[in-house]
Scaffold this motif. Structure first.
Motif, PDB file in Angstrom:
ATOM      1  N   TYR A  97      50.222  34.096  54.805  1.00  0.00           N
ATOM      2  CA  TYR A  97      50.895  35.429  54.262  1.00  0.00           C
ATOM      3  C   TYR A  97      50.952  36.487  55.295  1.00  0.00           C
ATOM      4  O   TYR A  97      51.474  37.506  55.033  1.00  0.00           O
ATOM      5  N   ASP A  98      50.333  35.994  56.500  1.00  0.00           N
ATOM      6  CA  ASP A  98      50.339  37.128  57.551  1.00  0.00           C
ATOM      7  C   ASP A  98      49.927  38.542  57.132  1.00  0.00           C
ATOM      8  O   ASP A  98      50.274  39.614  57.075  1.00  0.00           O
ATOM      9  N   TRP A  99      48.891  38.426  56.262  1.00  0.00           N
ATOM     10  CA  TRP A  99      48.169  39.538  55.699  1.00  0.00           C
ATOM     11  C   TRP A  99      46.622  39.131  55.294  1.00  0.00           C
ATOM     12  O   TRP A  99      46.115  38.116  55.054  1.00  0.00           O
ATOM     13  N   THR A 100      45.928  40.127  55.653  1.00  0.00           N
ATOM     14  CA  THR A 100      44.357  39.992  55.411  1.00  0.00           C
ATOM     15  C   THR A 100      43.801  41.258  54.943  1.00  0.00           C
ATOM     16  O   THR A 100      44.407  42.411  54.658  1.00  0.00           O
ATOM     17  N   PHE A 101      42.513  41.282  54.790  1.00  0.00           N
ATOM     18  CA  PHE A 101      41.851  42.409  53.896  1.00  0.00           C
ATOM     19  C   PHE A 101      40.342  42.278  54.528  1.00  0.00           C
ATOM     20  O   PHE A 101      39.774  41.450  55.141  1.00  0.00           O
ATOM     21  N   GLY A 102      39.659  43.501  54.354  1.00  0.00           N
ATOM     22  CA  GLY A 102      38.262  43.851  54.690  1.00  0.00           C
ATOM     23  C   GLY A 102      37.280  42.655  53.956  1.00  0.00           C
ATOM     24  O   GLY A 102      37.601  42.811  52.829  1.00  0.00           O
ATOM     25  N   LYS A 103      36.335  42.294  54.378  1.00  0.00           N
ATOM     26  CA  LYS A 103      35.187  41.438  53.695  1.00  0.00           C
ATOM     27  C   LYS A 103      34.540  42.472  52.596  1.00  0.00           C
ATOM     28  O   LYS A 103      34.346  41.845  51.710  1.00  0.00           O
ATOM     29  N   GLU A 104      34.454  43.809  52.996  1.00  0.00           N
ATOM     30  CA  GLU A 104      33.909  44.594  51.822  1.00  0.00           C
ATOM     31  C   GLU A 104      34.790  44.666  50.634  1.00  0.00           C
ATOM     32  O   GLU A 104      34.315  44.864  49.437  1.00  0.00           O
ATOM     33  N   GLU A 105      36.192  44.349  50.679  1.00  0.00           N
ATOM     34  CA  GLU A 105      37.151  44.445  49.523  1.00  0.00           C
ATOM     35  C   GLU A 105      37.081  43.363  48.776  1.00  0.00           C
ATOM     36  O   GLU A 105      37.381  43.414  47.505  1.00  0.00           O
ATOM     37  N   LEU A 106      36.360  42.353  49.221  1.00  0.00           N
ATOM     38  CA  LEU A 106      36.374  40.985  48.407  1.00  0.00           C
ATOM     39  C   LEU A 106      35.649  40.860  47.297  1.00  0.00           C
ATOM     40  O   LEU A 106      34.285  40.692  47.760  1.00  0.00           O
ATOM     41  N   LEU A 107      35.761  40.735  46.029  1.00  0.00           N
ATOM     42  CA  LEU A 107      35.016  40.419  45.099  1.00  0.00           C
ATOM     43  C   LEU A 107      35.429  39.113  44.331  1.00  0.00           C
ATOM     44  O   LEU A 107      36.508  38.770  44.518  1.00  0.00           O
ATOM     45  N   THR A 108      34.485  38.702  43.558  1.00  0.00           N
ATOM     46  CA  THR A 108      34.983  37.413  42.870  1.00  0.00           C
ATOM     47  C   THR A 108      34.654  37.462  41.536  1.00  0.00           C
ATOM     48  O   THR A 108      33.685  38.250  40.870  1.00  0.00           O
ATOM     49  N   SER A 109      35.458  36.766  40.736  1.00  0.00           N
ATOM     50  CA  SER A 109      35.378  36.799  39.150  1.00  0.00           C
ATOM     51  C   SER A 109      35.478  35.395  38.416  1.00  0.00           C
ATOM     52  O   SER A 109      35.910  34.386  39.294  1.00  0.00           O
ATOM     53  N   ASP A 110      34.864  35.319  37.310  1.00  0.00           N
ATOM     54  CA  ASP A 110      35.001  33.900  36.765  1.00  0.00           C
ATOM     55  C   ASP A 110      36.193  33.685  36.183  1.00  0.00           C
ATOM     56  O   ASP A 110      36.583  33.409  34.939  1.00  0.00           O
ATOM     57  N   GLY A 111      37.358  33.892  36.691  1.00  0.00           N
ATOM     58  CA  GLY A 111      38.661  33.895  36.389  1.00  0.00           C
ATOM     59  C   GLY A 111      39.386  35.224  36.421  1.00  0.00           C
ATOM     60  O   GLY A 111      38.877  36.193  36.548  1.00  0.00           O
ATOM     61  N   ILE A 112      40.870  35.109  36.477  1.00  0.00           N
ATOM     62  CA  ILE A 112      41.594  36.381  36.681  1.00  0.00           C
ATOM     63  C   ILE A 112      41.670  37.017  35.348  1.00  0.00           C
ATOM     64  O   ILE A 112      41.609  38.180  35.120  1.00  0.00           O
ATOM     65  N   ILE A 113      41.780  36.387  34.142  1.00  0.00           N
ATOM     66  CA  ILE A 113      41.854  36.871  32.810  1.00  0.00           C
ATOM     67  C   ILE A 113      40.521  37.709  32.701  1.00  0.00           C
ATOM     68  O   ILE A 113      40.765  38.787  32.314  1.00  0.00           O
ATOM     69  N   PRO A 114      39.286  37.411  32.831  1.00  0.00           N
ATOM     70  CA  PRO A 114      38.217  38.381  32.647  1.00  0.00           C
ATOM     71  C   PRO A 114      38.484  39.518  33.820  1.00  0.00           C
ATOM     72  O   PRO A 114      37.890  40.586  33.412  1.00  0.00           O
ATOM     73  N   ALA A 115      38.945  39.316  34.840  1.00  0.00           N
ATOM     74  CA  ALA A 115      38.955  40.505  35.696  1.00  0.00           C
ATOM     75  C   ALA A 115      40.157  41.391  35.244  1.00  0.00           C
ATOM     76  O   ALA A 115      39.970  42.638  35.424  1.00  0.00           O
ATOM     77  N   LEU A 116      41.131  40.985  34.272  1.00  0.00           N
ATOM     78  CA  LEU A 116      42.195  41.987  34.130  1.00  0.00           C
ATOM     79  C   LEU A 116      41.664  42.595  32.715  1.00  0.00           C
ATOM     80  O   LEU A 116      41.751  44.006  32.589  1.00  0.00           O
ATOM     81  N   TYR A 117      40.670  41.886  31.917  1.00  0.00           N
ATOM     82  CA  TYR A 117      40.104  42.751  31.052  1.00  0.00           C
ATOM     83  C   TYR A 117      39.428  43.644  31.542  1.00  0.00           C
ATOM     84  O   TYR A 117      39.225  44.810  30.806  1.00  0.00           O
ATOM     85  N   ASP A 118      38.265  43.192  32.507  1.00  0.00           N
ATOM     86  CA  ASP A 118      37.439  44.277  32.925  1.00  0.00           C
ATOM     87  C   ASP A 118      37.962  45.536  33.406  1.00  0.00           C
ATOM     88  O   ASP A 118      37.542  46.758  33.355  1.00  0.00           O
ATOM     89  N   LEU A 119      38.906  45.122  34.214  1.00  0.00           N
ATOM     90  CA  LEU A 119      39.493  46.075  35.066  1.00  0.00           C
ATOM     91  C   LEU A 119      40.419  47.237  34.203  1.00  0.00           C
ATOM     92  O   LEU A 119      40.317  48.392  34.321  1.00  0.00           O
ATOM     93  N   THR A 120      41.077  46.709  33.156  1.00  0.00           N
ATOM     94  CA  THR A 120      41.745  47.558  32.237  1.00  0.00           C
ATOM     95  C   THR A 120      40.687  48.672  31.604  1.00  0.00           C
ATOM     96  O   THR A 120      41.049  49.767  31.375  1.00  0.00           O
ATOM     97  N   ALA A 121      39.544  48.085  31.366  1.00  0.00           N
ATOM     98  CA  ALA A 121      38.413  48.940  30.523  1.00  0.00           C
ATOM     99  C   ALA A 121      38.268  49.855  31.725  1.00  0.00           C
ATOM    100  O   ALA A 121      37.718  51.376  31.393  1.00  0.00           O
TER     101      ALA A 121
END
Ligand code: PLP
Length: 405
Positions: A97-121
């Motif tokens: 994708y000719d795109w990248t991001f900093g190492k510090e920006e990368l978090l991981t989650s047990d799925g995108i659904i849980p991330a959506l729920y948590d981020l919305t809150a």
């Protein structure tokens, strides 16, 4: 000569697969052990074209890494400490994708659904609103519902089966001072749209003008038709801090059960908030599998994309011949076909129920996609061609029997 066998039919029953055993609750809101919910078909007679996972085997480049990790024999508490995972995933994004991001920006989650729920809150106060395009993957709506936040919808415009954003409507809804978060599906499930650069730029303007948080859900971004190109929203908004990008190997390599996905968060304060409420331990097998995918999965992926392209062509031809009043254009991304059956059904009819009882096909449609989805069905085409043809035949026959009676 193909190297990988996508024609193999693999038995999934008795593996606790949602796909085979969870349809009673997911599609019909019943209990999964409700024996009273019976169909004219036995469970193993259904053609399953519903939940978004594939009937194809996960490639050996992923499975071998998991086996290697198993051979280390201890599966204790695990967190991503080494740089290897970041290096593998960020170089995948750079190459593809000719795109990248900093190492510090990368978090991981047990799925995108849980991330959506948590981020919305985390991102919305109780009286603030979440905006997204409809039809939609239903979990965007659930992200609002489970957190008691209001969802606002902007309907896509259907131009002869090709879906476009109603920018005027979206801008109006984004301008509501209570609207603070846009969840943007890039590429889009269920319509399969790959958003063009100009469209992404207009979206970016709306986000910036209204100072919105945006979650760009890019879970389907690796699964494009061969003539398409994915542009991460982050590439169009290189400096915008309130952007979160979600990606994963789960759709691409059929590993949804590994419960592991990437959440790239630019804003440091939000990362701190996230870290306070997440334990951030990982499943060691998931990390190993993801490493295998990002380091050596490209050859398999390219062949998979070719197979999916063929399945889409087959579907287009089949529907044209057997259901000539259906409207369908080949999805630009995903392995999901979004088919308009409004010439055959009324909005009141329950399509998943109709096809389960009358065709022996499990599929999703209509209200399951929140809004602006009446009379549409979504067919999962990620299956061996022989199964696909059986599914298409059953769908067409059931509709033709209905209209002929
Ligand atoms: C747009 C979109 N986001 C998220 C998910 C699910 O993500 P996960 O399995 O990582 O929770 C899906 C699955 O179909 C999806 O289509």
């Amino acid at each position: 000569m193909n190297k990988y066998n996508f024609d193999e039919i693999i038995e999934r029953r008795n593996t606790n697969a949602l796909n085979t055993d969870g349809f009673r609750s997911y599609i019909f809101g019943a209990s999964d052990d409700d024996d009273s919910m019976t169909f004219p078909y036995e469970d193993d007679e259904f053609v399953r074209m519903w939940v978004a996972d594939m009937e194809f085997a996960t490639p050996d480049c992923v499975l071998d890494k998991i086996r290697e990790r198993l051979d280390r024999r201890i599966l204790g508490y695990t967190r991503i400490f080494s740089k290897d995972y970041y290096n593998a995933f960020s170089s995948w994004c750079e190459r593809r994708y000719d795109w990248t991001f900093g190492k510090e920006e990368l978090l991981t989650s047990d799925g995108i659904i849980p991330a959506l729920y948590d981020l919305t809150a985390l991102l919305l106060e109780e009286d603030e609103k979440l905006l997204f395009l409809t039809p939609s993957y239903a979990y965007f709506q659930y992200s609002a519902d489970v957190n008691g936040r209001e969802a606002v919808h902007s309907d896509l415009i259907n131009k002869d089966g090709y879906f476009e954003i109603d920018f005027e409507d979206l801008a109006k809804k984004a301008a509501d001072e209570k609207t603070k978060l846009l969840i943007f599906c890039n590429p889009h499930n269920p319509t399969g749209r790959v958003w063009r650069k100009e469209e992404l730029e207009k979206i970016a303007n709306i986000i910036e003008e209204n100072d919105l948080w945006v979650i760009s859900d890019e879970i389907h971004c690796d699964l494009l038709r061969k003539n398409q190109k994915h542009i991460p929203l982050g590439k169009v908004m290189p400096e915008y801090k309130k952007l979160i990008t979600c990606m994963a190997i789960s759709k691409t390599f059929n590993t949804a059960g590994l419960m592991f996905s990437n959440v790239i968060v630019r804003d440091e304060e939000l990362r701190n908030l996230w870290n306070e409420s997440h334990i951030n331990f990982e499943n060691p097998l998931s990390i190993a599998g993801a490493m295998g995918a990002y380091e050596s999965g490209e050859e398999w992926l390219e062949e998979l994309r070719g197979y999916l392209d063929d399945n889409f062509k087959t579907t287009e031809e089949y529907l044209k011949e057997h259901l000539p009043k259906s409207k369908f254009s080949i999805s630009e991304a995903t392995y999901l076909a979004w088919v308009d059956l409004s010439e055959y059904f009324t909005p009141e009819e329950d399509l998943p129920e109709f096809f389960a009882y009358k065709a022996g096909v499990l599929l999703e449609g209509g209200r399951m996609f929140v809004k602006n989805a009446d009379c549409f069905i979504r067919l999962n085409l990620a299956m061996p061609k022989a199964l696909l043809l059986k599914g298409l035949e059953r769908v067409s026959e059931a509709v033709n029997n209905k209209t002929n009676n």
